[in-house]
Scaffold this active site. Sequence first.
Site, PDB file in Angstrom:
ATOM      1  N   SER A 128       0.838  -1.207   0.000  1.00 18.97           N
ATOM      2  CA  SER A 128       0.000   0.000   0.000  1.00 18.97           C
ATOM      3  C   SER A 128       0.861   1.239   0.000  1.00 18.97           C
ATOM      4  CB  SER A 128      -0.892   0.037   1.250  1.00 18.97           C
ATOM      5  OG  SER A 128      -0.212   0.635   2.337  1.00 18.97           O
ATOM      6  N   ASP A 129       0.265   2.372  -0.308  1.00 21.36           N
ATOM      7  CA  ASP A 129       0.976   3.627  -0.132  1.00 21.36           C
ATOM      8  C   ASP A 129       0.869   4.031   1.349  1.00 21.36           C
ATOM      9  OD1 ASP A 129       2.436   5.904  -0.581  1.00 21.36           O
ATOM     10  OD2 ASP A 129       1.323   6.519  -2.362  1.00 21.36           O
ATOM     11  N   TYR A 130       1.554   5.090   1.653  1.00 20.92           N
ATOM     12  CA  TYR A 130       1.762   5.553   3.024  1.00 20.92           C
ATOM     13  C   TYR A 130       0.432   5.843   3.740  1.00 20.92           C
ATOM     14  CZ  TYR A 130       4.794   8.131   6.365  1.00 20.92           C
ATOM     15  OH  TYR A 130       5.507   8.559   7.455  1.00 20.92           O
ATOM     16  N   ALA A 145      -2.266   4.512   3.467  1.00 19.23           N
ATOM     17  CA  ALA A 145      -3.427   4.500   2.555  1.00 19.23           C
ATOM     18  C   ALA A 145      -4.519   3.529   3.021  1.00 19.23           C
ATOM     19  CB  ALA A 145      -2.981   4.148   1.142  1.00 19.23           C
TER      20      ALA A 145
END
Length: 713
Positions: A256-258, A260
């Site tokens: 995942s992104d930060y 997210a």
Amino acid sequence: MSHIDELLRTMTLTEKLGQLNLVTADRAITGPATDADIDAAIRAGKVGGVFNLWGREAISATQRLAREESRLRIPLLFGLDVLHGHRTIFPVPLAEAGAFDPDLWMRTARVAALEAAEDGVNLTFAPMLDVSRDPRWGRIVEGPGEDPLTASIFARAKIHGFQGDDLRSPAAIAATAKHFCGGGAATAGRDYASADISPRQLREIYLPPFRAAVLAGCAAIMPAFNCIDGAPMTAHVELLRHYLREELGFDGVVLSDYTAIGELIEHGVAGDRTEAAALALNAGVDMDMVSGVFLEHLPEALARGLVREDIIDAAVRRVLALKERLGLFDDPVRLVVSCAARTEAAQELARDCARRSIVLLTNRRILPIDKNLRRLAVIGPLADARMEMQGPWSAAGRPETCVTILEGLKAALPDCEVVHAEGVGLDRDDDCGVAGACELARRADLTVLCMGEAAYMSGEAACRATPDLPGAQQQLAQAVIATGTPNALLLVSGRPLMIGDLAESAGAIVATWFPGAMAGHAIADVLTGAFNPCARLPITWPRVTGQIPIFYAQRASGRPTDEANPFTSKYLDVAVTPLFPFGHGLSYGQASLENLRLDRERYFTGEDIGVSVDVICSEECARRETVFFFLHDRVASVARPIMELKRWRQIDLAPGERMTVSLTLGIEDLVFPGVELRPIVEPGAFDLFVGFSAAPETLLRASFSLLARPDAA
Ligand code: BGC
């Protein structure tokens, strides 16, 4: 039983979820900082990877915690955003894209990987493959521009560069293709905003670069922050599970992104952190970057019946498989020894890459600089701005080693008196230095104006509603130009900038972008003609913000622009054409194209289409030329873009040389997503356009017919 099976059998649920947990060490700050005690978490088997940490000692010490103090001794992944170089900073990706040179793209990634690996990194969150047509979006700087084919070729080159042929090699690092997908289509160019993308646009524009990344063996994929049509990418079942996993067969890690996953609550699709964790895992996300929700809330999600343990196991398996691919179980610190010669070679490459990325936009006989120039005024807030040359995403760079524009020009023109004034600040409205700068310009034979953005104005969280020259720079440029001294305007930026009347009044305009560590030398190489500029725009450059989004591959209008007819597609207040088209870029001297020909006029589907065109270089100087090949399907069941890039070729020409460029188009070049969005080819008439850019009036055209095979049903 495989090693991974054995491990899985012995793992507790917490240890499994630990493998899915990606935590930041905060050495670089790329999102909201955390104050977690990561050492304790690693010892407890609650961490699978650490990012924003680099440096041999720090990484070895952290890896030691996992290898010696955690129960199962599973090694950690160490991630970092290595977008355009690690220690040696190369031009920003948007700039490098303009080199249109896949081999160069690969080589810079290879050097970046080596330097990052030396620093203990084994996973990068790059390449960034967001196709974008909106210069307001700060992150446009991180990607390859507006065109899906360019982005796909960029993807392959970068992944090959980072990963090499074998991820086990200590000099290779795992690549992450990001942001899957549609970040570049964020509403109004605003970071993290939602995007509305039709299924057709997904298939034609936003998915192809990721498909290319998967086919190139990319180790990981990062879903984008944004949602598409109401579905946040972090929980996008259709795209993550059905498209990526099932259709493309991607079996690497989705990380995942930060924060997210936690943000699924703010998106309005999860009621609490447990639901958020379940949604992401079920959609196909394996690792949770920073949110901590997998570790903390998947146990409850299991208890509530929202997830199944075999889905968790599958995610853990993919993370462990990546660690195995990297050889971390056998060699957790992957020693790569640095050497001075390599650093030197990296700097040479940085210089070469930068000059291959600098686009000469206009030139009214100002450049190259006359060798006998006596007095040069270098003016503007970016003339001597060492820190800014690297651009965004250069955490491990060494700004102190960057060469400023002023330094580069002084070194290249030892017999010329070079004077300098900042004139105005980068982003302040204070114009009290304008008069002094004009005075310097008046006394000089040539003025080089160094204008543009600070590095912080591009990249993540750096969107600009009005992407123009910040502060009082426009005013400074106008005043200096008004002195009448010949001038060249350099634009240092991470995006096309709207420069108003400077487009006409400047003697020459050069897009240097953020050129990286060797900025000054590379710029001087181009300005003095020691290097004949050859970069081309990977993105259409608008005249004004109101034209955005603007891109070459538009669909035709039923009422195409006709200046004489008001009821046609245009604006009342500005031309519809861009300031500079996709592919635009000048070199010193002239080149022309002639004699575009096809080997036949008709082809049956499946037959190769042979294309040739002659390129002629004028007598003045040698040049590298890029020839673009665009296709247009005239009549189809779904209207096709007026032009789609299918190939480009780069050739080196000696003065006066004439060279024939030949290539073959195949059926794959004629395929498009049909009404049902399945790939089809339709017989009919096609136009092939060939040129040095996408400017319609400059293109050569050849037409052909595609016929259904007589034996086809
Ligand atoms: C960015 C990603 C990046 C991550 C880790 C996020 O804010 O969107 O591109 O990889 O931070 O630094």
